[in-house]
Design a protein around this motif. Structure first.
Motif, PDB file in Angstrom:
ATOM      1  N   ALA A 147       0.821  -1.207   0.000  1.00 25.25           N
ATOM      2  CA  ALA A 147       0.000   0.000   0.000  1.00 25.25           C
ATOM      3  C   ALA A 147       0.856   1.258   0.000  1.00 25.25           C
ATOM      4  O   ALA A 147       0.352   2.347   0.261  1.00 25.25           O
ATOM      5  N   SER A 148       2.142   1.113  -0.262  1.00 25.34           N
ATOM      6  CA  SER A 148       3.064   2.248  -0.281  1.00 25.34           C
ATOM      7  C   SER A 148       4.043   2.041  -1.420  1.00 25.34           C
ATOM      8  O   SER A 148       4.557   0.934  -1.610  1.00 25.34           O
ATOM      9  N   LEU A 149       4.295   3.095  -2.187  1.00 22.65           N
ATOM     10  CA  LEU A 149       5.130   2.936  -3.369  1.00 22.65           C
ATOM     11  C   LEU A 149       5.785   4.266  -3.719  1.00 22.65           C
ATOM     12  O   LEU A 149       5.172   5.329  -3.619  1.00 22.65           O
ATOM     13  N   SER A 150       7.047   4.200  -4.127  1.00 22.57           N
ATOM     14  CA  SER A 150       7.773   5.358  -4.633  1.00 22.57           C
ATOM     15  C   SER A 150       8.807   4.811  -5.604  1.00 22.57           C
ATOM     16  O   SER A 150       8.942   3.594  -5.746  1.00 22.57           O
ATOM     17  N   GLN A 151       9.526   5.701  -6.287  1.00 26.97           N
ATOM     18  CA  GLN A 151      10.585   5.225  -7.173  1.00 26.97           C
ATOM     19  C   GLN A 151      11.933   5.697  -6.680  1.00 26.97           C
ATOM     20  O   GLN A 151      12.090   6.854  -6.282  1.00 26.97           O
ATOM     21  N   ASP A 152      12.877   4.770  -6.682  1.00 23.49           N
ATOM     22  CA  ASP A 152      14.247   5.088  -6.300  1.00 23.49           C
ATOM     23  C   ASP A 152      14.961   5.637  -7.527  1.00 23.49           C
ATOM     24  O   ASP A 152      15.225   4.894  -8.484  1.00 23.49           O
ATOM     25  N   PRO A 153      15.292   6.930  -7.562  1.00 26.76           N
ATOM     26  CA  PRO A 153      15.934   7.497  -8.754  1.00 26.76           C
ATOM     27  C   PRO A 153      17.311   6.922  -9.019  1.00 26.76           C
ATOM     28  O   PRO A 153      17.810   7.003 -10.140  1.00 26.76           O
ATOM     29  N   ALA A 154      17.935   6.341  -8.007  1.00 25.01           N
ATOM     30  CA  ALA A 154      19.278   5.789  -8.189  1.00 25.01           C
ATOM     31  C   ALA A 154      19.262   4.501  -9.003  1.00 25.01           C
ATOM     32  O   ALA A 154      20.232   4.189  -9.690  1.00 25.01           O
ATOM     33  N   THR A 155      18.164   3.743  -8.930  1.00 23.82           N
ATOM     34  CA  THR A 155      18.105   2.440  -9.606  1.00 23.82           C
ATOM     35  C   THR A 155      16.991   2.353 -10.635  1.00 23.82           C
ATOM     36  O   THR A 155      17.019   1.467 -11.499  1.00 23.82           O
ATOM     37  N   GLY A 156      15.994   3.221 -10.545  1.00 24.59           N
ATOM     38  CA  GLY A 156      14.840   3.129 -11.421  1.00 24.59           C
ATOM     39  C   GLY A 156      13.815   2.122 -10.944  1.00 24.59           C
ATOM     40  O   GLY A 156      12.739   2.001 -11.540  1.00 24.59           O
ATOM     41  N   LEU A 157      14.126   1.390  -9.865  1.00 24.80           N
ATOM     42  CA  LEU A 157      13.183   0.419  -9.334  1.00 24.80           C
ATOM     43  C   LEU A 157      12.140   1.109  -8.457  1.00 24.80           C
ATOM     44  O   LEU A 157      12.400   2.149  -7.851  1.00 24.80           O
ATOM     45  N   LEU A 158      10.958   0.534  -8.397  1.00 29.47           N
ATOM     46  CA  LEU A 158       9.945   0.979  -7.455  1.00 29.47           C
ATOM     47  C   LEU A 158      10.262   0.386  -6.099  1.00 29.47           C
ATOM     48  O   LEU A 158      10.763  -0.751  -6.006  1.00 29.47           O
ATOM     49  N   VAL A 159       9.997   1.128  -5.041  1.00 33.85           N
ATOM     50  CA  VAL A 159      10.305   0.651  -3.699  1.00 33.85           C
ATOM     51  C   VAL A 159       9.131   0.944  -2.787  1.00 33.85           C
ATOM     52  O   VAL A 159       8.455   1.965  -2.916  1.00 33.85           O
ATOM     53  N   GLY A 160       8.866   0.009  -1.873  1.00 31.88           N
ATOM     54  CA  GLY A 160       7.759   0.182  -0.940  1.00 31.88           C
ATOM     55  C   GLY A 160       7.862  -0.806   0.203  1.00 31.88           C
ATOM     56  O   GLY A 160       8.888  -1.464   0.384  1.00 31.88           O
ATOM     57  N   VAL A 161       6.774  -0.916   0.962  1.00 28.66           N
ATOM     58  CA  VAL A 161       6.724  -1.823   2.107  1.00 28.66           C
ATOM     59  C   VAL A 161       5.671  -2.891   1.840  1.00 28.66           C
ATOM     60  O   VAL A 161       4.529  -2.578   1.483  1.00 28.66           O
ATOM     61  N   GLU A 162       6.068  -4.154   2.016  1.00 31.01           N
ATOM     62  CA  GLU A 162       5.134  -5.270   1.875  1.00 31.01           C
ATOM     63  C   GLU A 162       4.554  -5.565   3.250  1.00 31.01           C
ATOM     64  O   GLU A 162       5.293  -5.843   4.188  1.00 31.01           O
ATOM     65  N   ASN A 163       3.212  -5.500   3.382  1.00 32.92           N
ATOM     66  CA  ASN A 163       2.581  -5.497   4.696  1.00 32.92           C
ATOM     67  C   ASN A 163       2.262  -6.870   5.276  1.00 32.92           C
ATOM     68  O   ASN A 163       1.855  -6.958   6.435  1.00 32.92           O
ATOM     69  N   VAL A 164       2.437  -7.926   4.515  1.00 26.19           N
ATOM     70  CA  VAL A 164       2.253  -9.265   5.078  1.00 26.19           C
ATOM     71  C   VAL A 164       3.526  -9.705   5.784  1.00 26.19           C
ATOM     72  O   VAL A 164       3.489 -10.262   6.883  1.00 26.19           O
TER      73      VAL A 164
END
Length: 334
Positions: free
Chosen positions: A133-150
């Protein structure tokens, strides 16, 4: 205290000289969010599908740009987060019901593509159990990053394939002492860190994206003005100013700006769709306003610098739309 916040509002992102933002909506907006599929649009019509919304940072007013609907008619009504990619020049979102990563058109909210989220590198998870339920993009890698809540751990998501990988490979790595679980409802990359909101503790946390600096650090945010429990369902850092904007959707639907070390500052007591109904914002992201120079690919927007060249090179390598400035589908240096 509220007056400890230095900046209460941030103007729309500026474009370079000679490429002014077109008048009207959405040209005056640079902050975007996802309407959670309830309420009415600017014309007073009912909205049942999640929709892309442009939000004015000065007033909190929002305008619905269009529903999250794919070309084949598939509707998305369980979106949990939003992130902008300067390389692809699109928004990314996650639909929790379908467990899919969506590529969303900034102009009208249309879903351009959807791929299943595949947690190949997340111990103990399969596709059906993923909750992000949380998402952003890491400009250093181009990958999306967030928290997995399970599994309560930070994850990265490949924006092309949907492959999800744990940052540490350790389930529960984001839990602090005394926490049996967390529920992160929003996140934003700030510098080399991920800032996220945990709705169980009503707190903002900051942690290095690679977690090399150890456990998350609580920021001591004072949400007492919102009469907890609180749900901050969107976070986005304003490029250039460092001010963090949040959308509180725990019942009062407020937009606030936040500086580290300060308390939340309410901009408006509602997020208005233009028809008098509150918007329940799920996910926030800043993006260049329409009409900006297409070569201005990286913050600070309004300035052409080496950061823009770096994003172009990354896009050229990935054959992403950021490297196709004339939109002809040909990747060259002309």
């Amino acid at each position: 205290m509220r007056n400890s916040v230095r900046v209460a509002s941030v103007p729309a992102l500026a474009c370079v000289v000679g490429s002014a933002v077109a008048g009207g909506v959405p040209g005056a907006f640079s902050l975007y969010g996802v309407q959670s599929g309830i309420g009415t649009n600017g014309a007073g019509a009912a909205v049942t599908t999640d929709a892309l919304v442009a939000v004015d940072t000065s007033t909190g007013d929002g305008v619905i740009l269009g529903p999250l609907v794919a070309g084949d008619g598939a509707e998305y009504a369980f979106v949990t987060c939003l992130a902008y990619s300067p390389v692809a020049r699109v928004f990314f979102a996650i639909d929790d019901f379908r467990k899919e990563l969506l590529r969303v058109d900034p102009a009208d909210g249309g879903v351009l593509n959807a791929v299943p989220i595949v947690p190949t590198g997340v111990p103990g998870l399969n596709g059906a159990s993923v909750i992000v339920a949380s998402l952003s993009q890491d400009p250093a890698t181009g990958l999306l990053v967030g928290v997995e809540n399970v599994s309560d751990q930070m994850v990265t998501i490949n924006p092309v394939t949907g492959e999800m990988v744990s940052v540490t490979g350790v389930p529960g790595s984001l839990r602090l002492a005394g926490q049996s679980n967390i529920i992160a409802t929003s996140a934003s990359v700030v510098g080399g860190d991920l800032v996220y909101f945990d709705t169980l503790s009503d707190e903002l946390y900051r942690v290095a994206i690679d977690q090399d600096a150890g456990s998350p650090v609580p920021l001591g945010a004072d949400f007492s003005v919102y009469a907890p429990p609180v749900t901050v369902a969107g976070l986005a850092e304003h490029p250039g100013s460092g001010v963090l904007f949040g959308a509180e959707t725990g019942g009062i639907n407020e937009l606030f700006s936040f500086e580290f070390g300060g308390a939340p500052f309410t901009i408006r007591s509602e997020q208005d769709s233009g028809a008098g109904s509150d918007l329940s914002i799920i996910g926030l992201a800043f993006a260049p306003a329409p009409g900006c120079n297409p070569a201005d690919l990286s913050p600070p927007f309004g300035v052409l610098d080496l950061g823009d060249i770096g994003v172009f090179v990354d896009g050229f390598t990935m054959q992403g739309s950021a490297a196709d400035l004339d939109g002809n589908g040909i990747f060259d240096l002309d």
